[in-house]
Write a protein that holds these residues in place. Structure first.
Motif, PDB file in Angstrom:
ATOM      1  N   VAL A  53       0.827  -1.204   0.000  1.00  0.00           N
ATOM      2  CA  VAL A  53       0.000   0.000   0.000  1.00  0.00           C
ATOM      3  C   VAL A  53       0.860   1.254   0.000  1.00  0.00           C
ATOM      4  N   ALA A  54       1.975   1.210   0.725  1.00  0.00           N
ATOM      5  CA  ALA A  54       2.823   2.391   0.895  1.00  0.00           C
ATOM      6  C   ALA A  54       3.320   2.950  -0.430  1.00  0.00           C
ATOM      7  N   GLU A  55       3.470   2.076  -1.429  1.00  0.00           N
ATOM      8  CA  GLU A  55       3.955   2.524  -2.735  1.00  0.00           C
ATOM      9  C   GLU A  55       3.021   3.553  -3.371  1.00  0.00           C
ATOM     10  N   ALA A  56       1.742   3.484  -3.053  1.00  0.00           N
ATOM     11  CA  ALA A  56       0.765   4.386  -3.665  1.00  0.00           C
ATOM     12  C   ALA A  56       0.796   5.784  -3.059  1.00  0.00           C
ATOM     13  N   VAL A  57       1.472   5.950  -1.932  1.00  0.00           N
ATOM     14  CA  VAL A  57       1.505   7.250  -1.262  1.00  0.00           C
ATOM     15  C   VAL A  57       2.191   8.295  -2.135  1.00  0.00           C
ATOM     16  N   ALA A  58       3.280   7.910  -2.790  1.00  0.00           N
ATOM     17  CA  ALA A  58       4.010   8.846  -3.650  1.00  0.00           C
ATOM     18  C   ALA A  58       3.141   9.334  -4.796  1.00  0.00           C
ATOM     19  N   VAL A  59       2.298   8.453  -5.321  1.00  0.00           N
ATOM     20  CA  VAL A  59       1.407   8.835  -6.421  1.00  0.00           C
ATOM     21  C   VAL A  59       0.404   9.883  -5.938  1.00  0.00           C
ATOM     22  N   GLU A  60      -0.192   9.650  -4.766  1.00  0.00           N
ATOM     23  CA  GLU A  60      -1.152  10.601  -4.201  1.00  0.00           C
ATOM     24  C   GLU A  60      -0.484  11.950  -3.945  1.00  0.00           C
ATOM     25  N   ALA A  61       0.721  11.915  -3.390  1.00  0.00           N
ATOM     26  CA  ALA A  61       1.443  13.157  -3.089  1.00  0.00           C
ATOM     27  C   ALA A  61       1.752  13.925  -4.373  1.00  0.00           C
ATOM     28  N   ARG A  62       2.171  13.206  -5.399  1.00  0.00           N
ATOM     29  CA  ARG A  62       2.499  13.854  -6.677  1.00  0.00           C
ATOM     30  C   ARG A  62       1.262  14.485  -7.297  1.00  0.00           C
ATOM     31  N   GLU A  63       0.145  13.786  -7.255  1.00  0.00           N
ATOM     32  CA  GLU A  63      -1.085  14.311  -7.841  1.00  0.00           C
ATOM     33  C   GLU A  63      -1.567  15.570  -7.119  1.00  0.00           C
ATOM     34  N   ARG A  64      -1.230  15.698  -5.837  1.00  0.00           N
ATOM     35  CA  ARG A  64      -1.652  16.855  -5.053  1.00  0.00           C
ATOM     36  C   ARG A  64      -0.597  17.961  -5.021  1.00  0.00           C
ATOM     37  N   GLY A  65       0.499  17.762  -5.755  1.00  0.00           N
ATOM     38  CA  GLY A  65       1.557  18.756  -5.756  1.00  0.00           C
ATOM     39  C   GLY A  65       2.333  18.790  -4.456  1.00  0.00           C
ATOM     40  N   LEU A  66       2.395  17.662  -3.737  1.00  0.00           N
ATOM     41  CA  LEU A  66       3.062  17.604  -2.442  1.00  0.00           C
ATOM     42  C   LEU A  66       4.279  16.688  -2.461  1.00  0.00           C
ATOM     43  N   GLU A  67       4.791  16.425  -3.639  1.00  0.00           N
ATOM     44  CA  GLU A  67       5.965  15.569  -3.768  1.00  0.00           C
ATOM     45  C   GLU A  67       7.117  16.171  -2.963  1.00  0.00           C
ATOM     46  N   GLY A  68       7.772  15.343  -2.167  1.00  0.00           N
ATOM     47  CA  GLY A  68       8.861  15.819  -1.331  1.00  0.00           C
ATOM     48  C   GLY A  68       8.418  16.184   0.073  1.00  0.00           C
ATOM     49  N   ARG A  69       7.106  16.371   0.264  1.00  0.00           N
ATOM     50  CA  ARG A  69       6.600  16.723   1.601  1.00  0.00           C
ATOM     51  C   ARG A  69       5.869  15.564   2.263  1.00  0.00           C
ATOM     52  N   ILE A  70       5.568  14.515   1.489  1.00  0.00           N
ATOM     53  CA  ILE A  70       4.878  13.347   2.033  1.00  0.00           C
ATOM     54  C   ILE A  70       5.569  12.089   1.531  1.00  0.00           C
TER      55      ILE A  70
END
Length: 351
Positions: free
Chosen positions: A220-237
């Motif tokens: 499941v953890a692998e999908a977190v980066a995708v969610e963060a990227r889609e929300r413009g939060l890459e690097g913060r989550i």
């Protein structure tokens, strides 16, 4: 032009009280088939296809590579349920406002939830609800060959669908919860068992100085980066692969949404104790769950409790039961905020 509307297609009429009660109970029983019709309509992306205007069943079947006759019958059921209107002369279907909830772009979409909540992982154990009541234990192992969460570990596609479903269900209440959380001087937040990280993403988005993490099982953890990227939060989550029954990383704020209801009191004690052991001075825990009210359960909470009964070891709880869980783990409630019914935000700290 003849248009079939939901009110015209029910076939119900005024009768004696006994006939009315018969009809009401009959519709409760047949709701099982209705929910599967909703699932099929979501799977066929009917809401998205009708963006361009009315379509026939054959039009949608051609786009979805489905059987035209079967597609027509599902759409006809959708009209009876109020999701569609059916122009019987033109042979076309049009959306009602209700159908928008099954559109993937809706801000209150239940498209993925409609497919996963009544998919095999929950539908098969649900059939064994009477056996669960008789045995006093969930029936997921009997129906699936494993617990629900073990099943998702073996079936990654269904696990991803379940994660998306939890995002659907959680999004509206997450917005409310994040709006009433005062982060104070906190700089780090951990979403414990937070699936794709929608809760932590919302909180980090609202508070620029926060960075967040999601503790989840590896698949499941692998999908977190995708969610963060889609929300413009890459690097913060970031996603952290781990098990909240073993240990929990340190953070200033802990989020626990729709987790405790999956587990019995013993398991909840382990989760909450691990959080308490990791909490630095001044750290706080925010729990979001459905709440059983003092006057009894709402239909939403009562039906979710049935899912917990047949599929997991958990249950929906009232506020006193949450207080007891917190106290047993060395925590105490400092605040409870009512969100959209039947949800509640519970704030806690080390006792």
């Amino acid at each position: 032009m003849t248009t079939t509307t939901p009110a015209e297609s029910t076939g119900d009429g005024a009768g004696t009280p006994e006939q009315d009660h018969f009809s009401q109970v009959y519709h409760l029983i047949m709701a099982a088939w209705g929910s599967q019709a909703v699932r099929a309509i979501a799977s066929l992306s009917v809401a998205e296809h009708l963006d361009s205007g009315p379509l026939s069943a054959q039009d949608i079947a051609l786009r979805e590579s489905s059987d035209p006759a079967m597609t027509y019958r599902v759409l006809r059921a959708g009209a009876a349920l109020g999701l569609l209107t059916h122009d019987t002369e033109q042979g076309t279907f049009s959306p009602t406002p209700m159908l928008a909830v099954l559109h993937e772009d809706s801000p209150v979409s239940l498209k993925h939830y409609a497919q996963a909540a009544i998919g095999p992982a929950f539908w098969l154990p649900a059939v064994l609800l009477p056996e669960a009541v008789a045995a006093g234990s969930p029936q997921a192992v009997q129906a699936l060959g494993s617990t629900v969460f073990e099943y998702f570990g073996k079936n990654p596609e269904e696990a991803r669908a379940f994660g998306a479903a939890m995002t659907d269900l959680s999004t509206p209440v997450i917005r409310e919860a994040a709006a009433v959380i005062d982060v104070g001087t906190a700089t780090t937040v951990l979403d414990v068992g937070g699936a794709h990280g929608v809760f932590v993403s919302e909180l980090v988005h609202r508070n620029p100085r926060l960075t967040g993490s999601v503790l989840e099982l590896a698949h499941v953890a692998e999908a977190v980066a995708v969610e963060a990227r889609e929300r413009g939060l890459e690097g913060r989550i970031t996603g952290i692969a781990g098990d909240f029954f073993e240990s929990v990383p340190t953070a200033d704020i802990y989020l626990l949404k729709h987790v405790l209801h999956d587990w019995d009191d013993t398991a909840c004690h382990a989760i909450l104790s691990n959080i308490r052991d990791a909490m630095p001075p001044g750290a706080r825990l925010f729990v979001v769950e459905m709440l059983i009210g003092e006057g009894g359960a709402s239909s939403g909470a009562a039906l979710m409790d049935m899912a917990m009964l047949f599929a997991t070891t958990g249950q929906e709880r009232d506020l006193s039961q949450f207080d007891a869980l917190l106290a047993a783990a060395g925590l105490c409630r400092t605040r409870a905020v009512a969100l959209r019914s039947p949800y509640c935000l519970i704030e806690a700290e080390v006792r």
